[in-house]
Design a protein around this motif. Structure first.
Motif, PDB file in Angstrom:
ATOM      1  N   ASN A 133       0.827  -1.215   0.000  1.00 53.56           N
ATOM      2  CA  ASN A 133       0.000   0.000   0.000  1.00 53.56           C
ATOM      3  C   ASN A 133       0.855   1.258   0.000  1.00 53.56           C
ATOM      4  O   ASN A 133       0.548   2.230  -0.693  1.00 53.56           O
ATOM      5  N   TRP A 134       1.950   1.258   0.781  1.00 49.90           N
ATOM      6  CA  TRP A 134       2.848   2.408   0.800  1.00 49.90           C
ATOM      7  C   TRP A 134       3.440   2.639  -0.586  1.00 49.90           C
ATOM      8  O   TRP A 134       3.443   3.765  -1.087  1.00 49.90           O
ATOM      9  N   ASP A 164       0.998   4.038  -3.066  1.00 48.77           N
ATOM     10  CA  ASP A 164       0.747   5.459  -2.794  1.00 48.77           C
ATOM     11  C   ASP A 164       1.902   6.367  -3.245  1.00 48.77           C
ATOM     12  O   ASP A 164       1.693   7.549  -3.490  1.00 48.77           O
TER      13      ASP A 164
END
Length: 108
Positions: free
Chosen positions: A100-101, A104
């Motif tokens: 997810n990081w 993003d």
């Protein structure tokens, strides 16, 4: 929506400054989330029918599968070598938080 795989691509350069320059371009363009520079390493290879050896730095960059072609093209365009090594792997196993990081941090 299919899960995006994490891709780690590797290239080598003769100067640490070249590795840093490539990293900055890729980060500025939001094509990678992070990079590691290792070295110097000893490289041996055949080039123009001769066995060569060189001190190099290995640059490893992390991106997502959807951006891997753009990352490879950006490396090719900005790489100091006539024929840069650009190899990598796609990782299906990755912590959800890290995935997810990274998603993003990059721009599709």
């Amino acid at each position: 929506m299919p899960m995006k795989n994490i891709v780690v691509l590797h290239t080598t350069v003769s100067k640490i400054e070249d590795a840093r320059k490539l990293t900055k371009i890729l980060l500025d363009d939001k094509l990678i989330g992070c990079a590691q520079i290792e070295g110097p390493i000893d490289s041996m290879y055949r080039w123009n029918n001769a066995i060569e050896s060189a001190k190099e730095y290995r640059l490893s960059v992390k991106t997502i599968s959807d951006l891997s072609a753009k990352v490879m093209n950006t490396i090719k365009i900005n790489h100091p070598y006539e024929l840069p090594e650009i190899v990598g792997s796609s990782y299906e196993i990755c912590s959800e938080e890290y995935r997810n990081w990274l998603i993003d941090e990059v721009k599709e």
